[in-house]
Scaffold this active site. Structure first.
Site, PDB file in Angstrom:
ATOM      1  N   TYR A   1       0.826  -1.215   0.000  1.00 17.83           N
ATOM      2  CA  TYR A   1       0.000   0.000   0.000  1.00 17.83           C
ATOM      3  C   TYR A   1       0.859   1.264   0.000  1.00 17.83           C
ATOM      4  O   TYR A   1       1.799   1.418   0.782  1.00 17.83           O
ATOM      5  CB  TYR A   1      -0.924   0.028   1.222  1.00 17.83           C
TER       6      TYR A   1
ATOM      7  N   HIS B   1      -3.758  16.401  -3.394  1.00 17.72           N
ATOM      8  CA  HIS B   1      -4.201  16.611  -2.013  1.00 17.72           C
ATOM      9  C   HIS B   1      -4.016  18.054  -1.542  1.00 17.72           C
ATOM     10  O   HIS B   1      -4.505  18.424  -0.467  1.00 17.72           O
ATOM     11  CB  HIS B   1      -3.460  15.658  -1.076  1.00 17.72           C
TER      12      HIS B   1
ATOM     13  N   ASN C   1       0.914  11.868   5.391  1.00 18.62           N
ATOM     14  CA  ASN C   1       0.093  10.936   6.161  1.00 18.62           C
ATOM     15  C   ASN C   1       0.491  11.033   7.632  1.00 18.62           C
ATOM     16  O   ASN C   1       1.330  10.278   8.122  1.00 18.62           O
ATOM     17  CB  ASN C   1       0.308   9.521   5.613  1.00 18.62           C
TER      18      ASN C   1
ATOM     19  N   TYR D   1     -18.533  33.531  44.204  1.00 18.11           N
ATOM     20  CA  TYR D   1     -17.770  32.370  43.733  1.00 18.11           C
ATOM     21  C   TYR D   1     -16.632  32.752  42.785  1.00 18.11           C
ATOM     22  O   TYR D   1     -15.575  32.125  42.796  1.00 18.11           O
ATOM     23  CB  TYR D   1     -18.705  31.393  43.008  1.00 18.11           C
TER      24      TYR D   1
ATOM     25  N   ARG E   1     -14.014  33.741  45.354  1.00 19.48           N
ATOM     26  CA  ARG E   1     -13.682  32.745  46.359  1.00 19.48           C
ATOM     27  C   ARG E   1     -13.187  31.436  45.733  1.00 19.48           C
ATOM     28  O   ARG E   1     -12.369  30.722  46.326  1.00 19.48           O
ATOM     29  CB  ARG E   1     -14.926  32.463  47.208  1.00 19.48           C
TER      30      ARG E   1
ATOM     31  N   PHE F   1      -2.560   7.251  11.861  1.00 13.55           N
ATOM     32  CA  PHE F   1      -2.858   8.598  11.365  1.00 13.55           C
ATOM     33  C   PHE F   1      -4.147   9.162  11.946  1.00 13.55           C
ATOM     34  O   PHE F   1      -4.448  10.330  11.768  1.00 13.55           O
ATOM     35  CB  PHE F   1      -2.986   8.568   9.840  1.00 13.55           C
TER      36      PHE F   1
ATOM     37  N   GLU G   1     -12.850   5.492   4.350  1.00 15.64           N
ATOM     38  CA  GLU G   1     -12.429   6.226   5.547  1.00 15.64           C
ATOM     39  C   GLU G   1     -13.697   6.743   6.228  1.00 15.64           C
ATOM     40  O   GLU G   1     -14.105   7.886   6.051  1.00 15.64           O
ATOM     41  CB  GLU G   1     -11.458   7.339   5.143  1.00 15.64           C
TER      42      GLU G   1
END
Length: 503
Positions: free
Chosen positions: A52, A82, A194, A277, A280, A326, A411
Site C-alpha cells: 500500500y 491533495h 500521512n 464564587y 472565592r 494517522f 475512511e
C-alpha cells in the site's frame, strides 16, 4: 542545537525552537534508522511487490497496482491532488512547528523516506522558509492530508512560503538561496502527508500560549482580588489540602504569595463574611483548568514523538504493516478538553470584570469612571468580554463528536482533530483579550483604592501594566488599550515571572 531523534522532543524544546531562536538537527542514530527503512522501500519497488502506498493507489484506490516505472509520479500526483486546502493560512509559527514535528516523526525510521527529505524539512525550519498552509480542509484522519500537502509543496519548489516578512512563491527564496527543489521518489509523498502534524502543531502552539496565559490569569486575578478587597481566608492552605487536588493547591499557594503584604485584602467579617464564587473559587476553577492542561501536555508530547503515517516499516522491511496511527482521535479529544479548560478561564474572568464595574456589587465608582454619567468608563469593556465568552461557548462545542465518511466510505470515521485544535487556538486568543480587559479594570479599581496599598508582587504587575495602558482619566477609544495589553500578554512574560517568583 536540539537534535531530533523521533523519541524525545518535549514541549519545552519545541518552545525553544519556535520562540528562542534554537536550531534543530538530526541525531546520527535516527538517520541510520531512516537509511535502513529506505532500503526496504527500494527493495519493494525493485521486486515489484504490492505494498500500500508504494506500489498501489491510495484510500479507496488501494487495490490499484502501480507499475514500478510510475511510483515516483504516483508520489508527485499525491501531493498535487491533495493540496486543496482553503481559507486563511495557519500562523507561520504553527507551520514552522509542522516542519519540525513532521521531521521528528520521520526520524523514527518507520516511514521509508530518504534522509535528504527530512534534512530539507529541518533546513526550512532553521532558515525560516515557512510554507503557507491553509487552515481548512482536514478531517483529522488519514492524516492531515490537505494541510500537509501544502507543507510539502515548497520542498518541490511549488506553493507559497512566508520568508523574511513576505508571502511569496516558494521558488523565489529557493533560487535566492540556491536550494534545489526535491524530486520525490517511492513512498515519500505519502510519508510527508500521512500524519497528524497539522493538528498537533496547532495544538502544541496553543498549549504553549495557554500555559503562559494560565499563569497570567492567576496574576491578573490577584489584582482583581485587591481591587475588590477580597477575603483571603478562602485561599488558606487547609481548605485546599482538605480537597487534595494538587493543581488547586498550587493556585491557592500562588495567590497567597502574590497577595502577601497587601493592605487591600481583608479577613472574614471585616468587610463581608464571604465573597462571590468568581472570587472565592479561583483556586478550584483555575486549578481544574490546570488539570486539563496537564492532560493535554501529556498527550501532545506523546503525539509529537509518534509514528503517524501508513504503512509503517519494521524489522528491516520484513514487516510492512498498514494500520491507523494517522487517526487523530487522541489529539481531537485533548483539543476539545483544552478548549473547555481555556473557555473557563475566560468565563470566570468575565464574572470578575462584572464585579469590578457594577456599582451594585462593589463600592467603587460606577463602571470605574472618574465621572459616572458624563463618562461611561469601562461599561462597554464588560460587554466585549461577555461577547467573547459567549463566542467561546460555541467554539468549545466538541469537534471530536462529529464524523463524516470520506474516500468512498473507506475512511468512514474521522476525528475532526484539526478543527478542534483551531477552535482551541481561537478560544485562547479570546481569553487573552478577556484577561486584558480584567487587568485594565483591576488596575483602574486599584487606582481608586491606592497603589501604595498593594502587595509587593501585585505592585510589580500593576506598574508593568501601567506602562502599557494608562489610567482612565477621560473616555477614550478603549479598543486600542485592550489590543495593546493583549499583545503585551502574548509577547512578554513579565506577569508569568512574577507569578512564578522568577522576577
Amino acid at each position: 542545537m536540539i537534535f531530533l531523534d523521533g523519541d524525545h522532543l518535549s514541549l519545552s524544546q519545541l518552545r525553544a525552537l519556535l520562540y528562542n531562536g534554537e536550531r534543530a538537527g538530526c541525531s546520527s542514530e535516527s538517520l541510520q534508522r531512516v537509511d535502513e527503512s529506505r532500503k526496504a522501500v527500494e527493495s519493494i519497488v525493485a521486486k515489484g511487490e504490492t505494498v500500500y502506498g508504494i506500489t498501489t493507489g491510495f484510500g479507496k484506490l488501494s487495490d490499484v497496482h502501480i507499475p514500478s516505472a510510475d511510483v515516483n509520479q504516483l508520489q508527485l500526483n499525491l501531493i498535487y491532488s491533495h493540496a486543496c486546502g482553503l481559507g486563511d493560512p495557519f500562523p507561520p509559527i504553527v507551520s514552522k512547528a509542522m516542519l519540525l514535528l513532521r521531521a521528528n516523526a520521520l526520524l523514527k525510521g518507520f516511514s521509508g523516506i530518504r534522509r535528504e527529505v527530512i534534512e530539507r524539512l529541518i533546513l526550512y525550519a532553521n532558515e525560516d522558509i515557512i510554507p503557507v498552509v491553509p487552515q481548512q480542509g482536514s478531517l483529522g484522519a488519514s492524516g492531515d492530508l490537505a494541510p500537509l500537502a501544502h507543507l510539502a509543496l515548497p520542498l518541490l519548489g511549488e506553493g507559497e512560503v512566508f520568508y523574511q516578512g513576505k508571502r511569496e512563491k516558494a521558488i523565489l527564496p529557493l533560487k535566492e538561496r540556491r536550494i534545489p527543489p526535491i524530486q520525490l521518489t517511492a513512498k515519500e509523498g505519502l510519508a510527508l502527508i500521512n500524519g497528524t502534524q497539522a493538528m498537533t502543531a496547532m495544538g502544541a502552539v496553543t498549549y504553549l500560549e495557554a500555559e503562559k496565559l494560565a499563569y497570567e490569569a492567576d496574576g491578573i486575578s490577584a489584582l482583581t482580588l485587591e481591587a475588590l478587597r477580597a477575603i483571603t481566608d478562602a485561599f488558606d492552605e487547609h481548605i485546599h489540602l482538605a480537597r487534595g487536588y494538587p493543581e488547586q493547591i498550587e493556585v491557592a499557594k500562588r495567590l497567597r504569595k502574590l497577595l502577601k503584604g497587601s493592605s487591600l485584602t481583608t479577613k472574614q467579617g471585616e468587610v463581608r463574611v464571604q465573597d462571590a464564587y468568581s472570587i472565592r473559587c479561583i483556586p478550584q476553577v483555575h486549578g481544574a483548568s490546570w488539570q486539563a492542561l496537564g492532560y493535554v501536555k501529556e498527550k501532545l508530547e506523546i503525539e509529537m514523538n509518534a509514528a503517524t503515517d501508513n504503512p509503517l516499516i519494521f524489522d528491516g522491511g520484513t514487516k510492512v504493516l498498514s494500520g491507523g496511527n494517522f487517526h487523530g482521535q487522541p489529539i481531537a479529544l485533548a483539543m476539545d478538553f483544552l478548549s473547555i479548560a481555556m473557555a473557563e478561564f475566560g468565563s470566570i474572568a468575565e464574572r470578575r470584570i462584572e464585579r469590578l464595574v457594577n456599582p451594585q456589587l462593589n463600592d467603587l465608582p460606577a463602571f470605574l469612571s472618574p465621572q459616572p454619567g458624563l463618562q461611561s468608563g469601562a461599561m462597554i469593556m464588560q460587554y466585549v468580554a461577555a461577547s467573547l465568552v459567549s463566542e467561546n461557548k460555541t467554539l468549545a462545542h466538541p469537534a471530536s463528536v462529529d464524523s463524516i465518511p470520506s474516500s468512498a466510505n473507506q475512511e468512514d470515521h474521522v476525528s475532526m482533530g484539526t478543527i478542534g485544535s483551531r477552535h482551541a487556538y481561537q478560544i485562547t486568543e479570546n481569553v487573552r483579550r478577556i484577561l486584558a480587559i480584567e487587568a485594565i479594570c483591576a488596575m483602574q479599581g486599584i487606582t481608586f483604592r491606592g497603589v501604595h496599598l498593594l502587595s509587593p508582587d501585585t505592585k510589580q504587575i500593576y506598574q508593568a501594566g501601567r506602562r502599557i495602558v494608562q489610567e482612565m482619566i477621560n473616555d477614550r477609544i478603549f479598543s486600542y488599550d485592550i489590543e495593546r495589553f493583549t499583545d503585551w500578554l502574548k509577547n512578554e512574560d513579565v506577569i508569568e515571572k512574577i507569578v512564578l517568583g522568577l522576577k
